[in-house]
Design a protein around this motif. Structure first.
Motif, PDB file in Angstrom:
ATOM      1  N   ASP A 204     -11.879  -9.011  -2.320  1.00 32.90           N
ATOM      2  CA  ASP A 204     -13.028  -8.501  -3.069  1.00 32.90           C
ATOM      3  C   ASP A 204     -13.232  -9.292  -4.363  1.00 32.90           C
ATOM      4  N   VAL A 205     -12.155  -9.745  -4.963  1.00 29.51           N
ATOM      5  CA  VAL A 205     -12.248 -10.537  -6.190  1.00 29.51           C
ATOM      6  C   VAL A 205     -12.979 -11.852  -5.923  1.00 29.51           C
ATOM      7  N   ASP A 206     -12.731 -12.460  -4.763  1.00 35.04           N
ATOM      8  CA  ASP A 206     -13.393 -13.711  -4.400  1.00 35.04           C
ATOM      9  C   ASP A 206     -14.903 -13.541  -4.283  1.00 35.04           C
ATOM     10  N   ALA A 207     -15.357 -12.311  -4.022  1.00 34.77           N
ATOM     11  CA  ALA A 207     -16.774 -12.057  -3.776  1.00 34.77           C
ATOM     12  C   ALA A 207     -17.560 -11.734  -5.038  1.00 34.77           C
ATOM     13  N   GLN A 208     -16.906 -11.672  -6.192  1.00 33.69           N
ATOM     14  CA  GLN A 208     -17.620 -11.365  -7.435  1.00 33.69           C
ATOM     15  C   GLN A 208     -18.405 -12.587  -7.901  1.00 33.69           C
ATOM     16  N   LEU A 209     -19.679 -12.387  -8.222  1.00 32.74           N
ATOM     17  CA  LEU A 209     -20.544 -13.473  -8.668  1.00 32.74           C
ATOM     18  C   LEU A 209     -20.535 -13.566 -10.186  1.00 32.74           C
ATOM     19  N   GLY A 224     -20.484 -17.490   1.395  1.00 31.87           N
ATOM     20  CA  GLY A 224     -19.142 -17.573   1.949  1.00 31.87           C
ATOM     21  C   GLY A 224     -18.466 -16.219   2.086  1.00 31.87           C
ATOM     22  N   THR A 225     -18.937 -15.230   1.339  1.00 31.34           N
ATOM     23  CA  THR A 225     -18.338 -13.893   1.404  1.00 31.34           C
ATOM     24  C   THR A 225     -19.263 -12.887   2.101  1.00 31.34           C
ATOM     25  N   SER A 226     -20.260 -13.396   2.813  1.00 29.18           N
ATOM     26  CA  SER A 226     -21.180 -12.543   3.567  1.00 29.18           C
ATOM     27  C   SER A 226     -20.920 -12.679   5.061  1.00 29.18           C
ATOM     28  N   PRO A 227     -20.817 -11.585   5.799  1.00 29.26           N
ATOM     29  CA  PRO A 227     -21.103 -10.206   5.378  1.00 29.26           C
ATOM     30  C   PRO A 227     -19.919  -9.454   4.786  1.00 29.26           C
ATOM     31  N   PHE A 228     -18.718 -10.022   4.850  1.00 27.13           N
ATOM     32  CA  PHE A 228     -17.548  -9.291   4.352  1.00 27.13           C
ATOM     33  C   PHE A 228     -16.734 -10.185   3.428  1.00 27.13           C
ATOM     34  N   PRO A 229     -16.307  -9.660   2.288  1.00 28.45           N
ATOM     35  CA  PRO A 229     -16.491  -8.288   1.793  1.00 28.45           C
ATOM     36  C   PRO A 229     -17.857  -8.035   1.161  1.00 28.45           C
ATOM     37  N   GLY A 230     -18.671  -9.075   1.006  1.00 24.30           N
ATOM     38  CA  GLY A 230     -20.008  -8.930   0.440  1.00 24.30           C
ATOM     39  C   GLY A 230     -20.025  -9.291  -1.034  1.00 24.30           C
ATOM     40  N   ALA A 231     -20.938 -10.189  -1.413  1.00 28.22           N
ATOM     41  CA  ALA A 231     -21.041 -10.623  -2.806  1.00 28.22           C
ATOM     42  C   ALA A 231     -21.495  -9.464  -3.692  1.00 28.22           C
ATOM     43  N   TRP A 232     -20.979  -9.454  -4.929  1.00 29.84           N
ATOM     44  CA  TRP A 232     -21.335  -8.365  -5.837  1.00 29.84           C
ATOM     45  C   TRP A 232     -21.292  -8.814  -7.292  1.00 29.84           C
ATOM     46  N   ALA A 233     -21.972  -8.025  -8.125  1.00 26.12           N
ATOM     47  CA  ALA A 233     -21.939  -8.205  -9.579  1.00 26.12           C
ATOM     48  C   ALA A 233     -22.257  -6.852 -10.197  1.00 26.12           C
ATOM     49  N   ARG A 239     -21.904  -1.349  -9.877  1.00 23.30           N
ATOM     50  CA  ARG A 239     -21.766  -2.476  -8.964  1.00 23.30           C
ATOM     51  C   ARG A 239     -22.946  -2.552  -7.998  1.00 23.30           C
ATOM     52  N   TYR A 240     -23.478  -3.773  -7.873  1.00 20.57           N
ATOM     53  CA  TYR A 240     -24.533  -4.081  -6.913  1.00 20.57           C
ATOM     54  C   TYR A 240     -24.007  -5.134  -5.938  1.00 20.57           C
ATOM     55  N   LYS A 241     -24.386  -4.985  -4.672  1.00 19.78           N
ATOM     56  CA  LYS A 241     -24.020  -5.994  -3.682  1.00 19.78           C
ATOM     57  C   LYS A 241     -25.267  -6.774  -3.272  1.00 19.78           C
ATOM     58  N   PHE A 242     -25.042  -8.032  -2.846  1.00 20.12           N
ATOM     59  CA  PHE A 242     -26.160  -8.926  -2.548  1.00 20.12           C
ATOM     60  C   PHE A 242     -26.054  -9.504  -1.151  1.00 20.12           C
ATOM     61  N   GLY A 243     -27.215  -9.683  -0.522  1.00 16.35           N
ATOM     62  CA  GLY A 243     -27.302 -10.433   0.714  1.00 16.35           C
ATOM     63  C   GLY A 243     -27.513 -11.911   0.392  1.00 16.35           C
TER      64      GLY A 243
END
Length: 310
Positions: A204-209, A224-233, A239-243
């Protein structure tokens, strides 16, 4: 050719289907045990286990290939074992049990990106090309000699999910061809050479923008982190997740993390970076499902709120 198939996630189902369609005698399917999924934690079979049941194949479920599982495999009189994303190590005691050993379909161009998440790291680090290889499994981590490879170009809008879908198809064909060549005595494995890179499991840490980075770096990490765990900021500690994201080089005036909504029938959402803006396709606000960015933008415009991502 009598084989074992070992695999667990959806990306491995394609290989099982290809091997079954090609007429291989699949003596058994080895997969991880049923696991609790969803908010209600419903015990659910792995995608490979579910498909094996549909095909009427014997299934062995285990988190590891221990002495008990090895004993079961010894009774199968295997010519080869095909393994695709099983999720566990194959001990030395089981490696040489089949006549032709274990043939691994790995979604990278070895020796690049050895490990659990090769496609994800390939996208995050900006590779133009990725691919899949079949190789002879050894005790080392993805170190065995390579039988063959296929390549796929990574486009600007390609996510890890999209690339794995494509590679599962082309890689499955390669796996069938490799096993057929082994059966015919025509397969040649070439030792890996040159420097190597590692692709550890994505967290999940890798997916933080971080919107203070460049637009290209952020897009690559999101894809690279889509669809799992899903990019977020976060925005206001929520917390919001992004496609998927699209780079908009013509928009360079936004501050990092600043959100700009272009109003209209279908509002367009832009977020600033250290270079130029990124256009959002989908977004998941806190406590809600993933939605089109336009739908989210209408709500923001109606409320008259200002959003900025940290």
């Amino acid at each position: 050719m009598r084989i074992l198939f070992a695999g667990t996630p959806q990306v491995a189902v394609t290989s099982l289907d290809h091997l079954h369609a090609a007429g291989f005698d699949i003596a058994a399917v080895l997969t991880r045990p049923d696991a609790p999924l969803g908010r209600k934690r419903v015990l659910t079979a792995s995608p490979v286990a579910a498909r094996a049941e549909q095909l009427g194949l014997r299934t062995i479920k285990s988190n590891k290939i221990d002495a008990e599982v090895t004993g079961q495999l010894a009774e199968l009189n295997l010519d080869a074992a095909a393994i695709v994303a099983f999720g566990g190590l194959v001990p030395a005691a089981a490696l040489n049990m089949p006549k032709h050993g274990w043939i691994n379909l790995h979604f990278s161009l070895l020796p690049d990106w050895r490990g659990a998440a090769p496609v994800q790291h390939s996208i995050i680090h900006g590779d133009d090309i990725t691919g899949a290889v079949t190789f002879q499994l050894e005790t080392g981590l993805d170190t065995g000699p390579v039988f063959g490879q296929v390549t796929e170009r990574i486009g600007e809008l390609d996510t890890a999910g999209i690339m794995l879908d494509r590679l599962s198809e082309s890689g499955s064909t390669l796996l069938v061809q490799t096993l057929q060549a082994l059966d015919a005595g025509q397969a040649v494995a070439i030792p890996q050479s040159g420097s190597h890179t590692y692709a550890p499991k994505i967290t999940d840490v890798d997916a933080q923008l971080d919107f203070t980075r460049t637009a290209t770096e952020i897009r690559r990490r999101a894809h690279g982190t889509s669809p799992f765990p899903g990019a977020w900021a976060t925005a206001d500690e929520a917390r919001y997740k992004f496609g998927p994201l699209r780079e908009r080089r013509e928009m360079a005036e936004l501050a990092p993390g600043e959100v700009h909504i272009e109003p209209g029938k279908h509002p367009v959402v832009y977020v600033g970076t250290s270079t130029w803006a990124l256009e959002l396709s989908t977004i998941q606000p806190p406590g809600k499902k993933m939605m089109n960015a336009s739908d989210w933008a209408r709500g923001v415009l109606t409320q008259g709120t200002k959003v900025s991502f940290a």
